[in-house]
Design a protein around this motif. Structure first.
Motif, PDB file in Angstrom:
ATOM      1  N   LYS A  75      37.883   8.525  -3.982  1.00  0.00           N
ATOM      2  CA  LYS A  75      37.299   9.315  -2.909  1.00  0.00           C
ATOM      3  C   LYS A  75      38.287  10.391  -2.505  1.00  0.00           C
ATOM      4  O   LYS A  75      39.413  10.093  -2.095  1.00  0.00           O
ATOM      5  CB  LYS A  75      36.963   8.426  -1.710  1.00  0.00           C
ATOM      6  N   ARG A  84      43.691  11.530  -1.397  1.00  0.00           N
ATOM      7  CA  ARG A  84      42.737  10.762  -2.177  1.00  0.00           C
ATOM      8  C   ARG A  84      43.033   9.276  -2.064  1.00  0.00           C
ATOM      9  O   ARG A  84      44.192   8.860  -2.024  1.00  0.00           O
ATOM     10  CB  ARG A  84      42.806  11.187  -3.655  1.00  0.00           C
ATOM     11  N   GLY A 339      34.144  10.677  -5.888  1.00  0.00           N
ATOM     12  CA  GLY A 339      33.266  11.279  -4.894  1.00  0.00           C
ATOM     13  C   GLY A 339      34.014  12.247  -4.014  1.00  0.00           C
ATOM     14  O   GLY A 339      35.155  12.011  -3.620  1.00  0.00           O
TER      15      GLY A 339
END
Length: 361
Positions: A75, A84, A339
């Motif tokens: 993510k 991240r 994502g």
């Protein structure tokens, strides 16, 4: 009539060290050498650790081979600075823990990364870019299964036509003396294509043992579409590699490692020299959304790794290795899901973010 009196400024107490014929001659010689080096148009040759990086770290499978099942969930919360989080799950692998949490933060000056595993081990990386040329890199590993914590500190300076670094691994003075491993390296470009360097190692495991030293030498030659490098170690090891760009999307490499052990030729300690070696050949194909790597070595191993992006946030990796002589094999399958909000992807495409200095990884 006005009289101008010129008052001489008082000289520094240490001015005699620079205001003499010898120091001026050394300064002029160094300035002339710098001018000649600039006229040669030399580039930075990289580092001694990466003397064969095109083959060993990009084409061959040493950094890509794995076994078992693996799933990475990533993510991205920010692009600049980069932040991240990643969850990693693995099954059937002896090298990877069943679960791992990793956090990463980085900008143009600072890079920090930490990984905590289900086996209660913790590994942290922290890099600091003092100047565009000087970077300090640290790594700390804490494992409850190990008696000692591993600490590594690396200071690396990247000049216009040379690279120098000083590295310390688990240094300590708590026992009443200096112990640990200390490595110093220097790589210099002699011509636009040829660079040579050396690396010195000093290590002492404990105060009751004698220090050990070793020196290795290396050379690197860069052609139009190929690169050859060689490295000789004082312990009797010789490594050579060759990388070539066969086409726009195809790269190939060969790596040969030879070891010479004196007095082990089969006739006792006074025997000849035992020669051992291994040669590895590899190829890399880069497609639009996939990267295929394959290699074969003289030990009878054949391996392949295929990494393909099946969708924008999904990447699938397949790895396989067969040992012909031992009649064994390894298989690996990994899925990576990444994502990020759409607004972050738009920010990443902006020119001002693409031109920023990357984190000091």
């Amino acid at each position: 009539m006005a009289v101008v009196v010129e008052e001489k400024s008082a000289s520094s107490p240490l001015g005699f060290l620079t205001d003499n014929a010898l120091s001026l001659a050394i300064s002029d010689t160094y300035a002339n050498l710098q001018e000649r080096r600039k006229l040669l148009g030399l580039d930075n040759p990289g580092t001694v650790d990466g003397i064969a990086r095109e083959v060993q770290k990009d084409v061959l499978l040493s950094n890509f081979m794995f076994s078992g099942l693996r799933c990475d969930l990533q993510k991205v919360f920010s692009i600049n600075p980069l932040f991240r989080l990643q969850h990693g799950f693995a099954m059937g692998s002896q090298a990877l823990p069943p679960w791992q949490l990793m956090a990463l933060y980085g900008n143009s000056s600072v890079f920090m990364q930490a990984a905590y595993s289900s086996d209660k081990s913790l590994t942290a990386w922290g890099n600091l870019r003092w100047t565009p040329q000087f970077v300090t890199k640290t790594q700390t590993s804490i494992d409850p299964r190990q008696a000692q914590t591993m600490i590594q500190i690396d200071n690396e300076y990247t000049g216009d036509d040379f690279s120098a670094s000083v590295k310390a691994i688990s240094p300590s003075i708590l026992d009443g003396g200096l112990t640990g491993i200390f490595i110093g390296s220097y790589l210099q470009s002699l011509t636009p294509r040829l660079s040579v360097g050396l690396e010195g190692v000093w290590q002492r495991a404990a105060l009751n043992s004698k220090p050990e030293t070793a020196v290795s030498y290396c050379a690197r030659y860069r052609g139009t579409d190929w690169i050859a490098s060689a490295q000789y170690l004082a312990q009797g090891s010789l490594g050579a590699s060759y990388w070539r760009k066969l086409a726009e999307r195809v790269e190939a490499g060969a790596d040969c490692q030879l070891q010479f052990a004196p007095g082990m030729g089969g006739a006792g300690l006074l025997g000849g020299i035992r020669r051992e070696g291994q040669t590895t050949l590899g190829v890399k194909y880069t497609f639009g959304t996939a990267v295929y790597r394959a290699q074969v070595d003289s030990a009878g191993k054949f391996g392949v790794v295929l990494e393909k992006r099946v969708a924008a946030p999904v990447t699938v990796t397949f790895a396989a290795e067969i040992d012909q002589w031992k009649n064994t094999h390894k298989l690996g399958l990994a899925v990576s899901l990444e994502g990020a909000p759409e607004e972050l992807e738009e920010i990443a495409q902006r020119p001002e973010n693409q031109s920023t200095l990357p984190p000091p990884i």
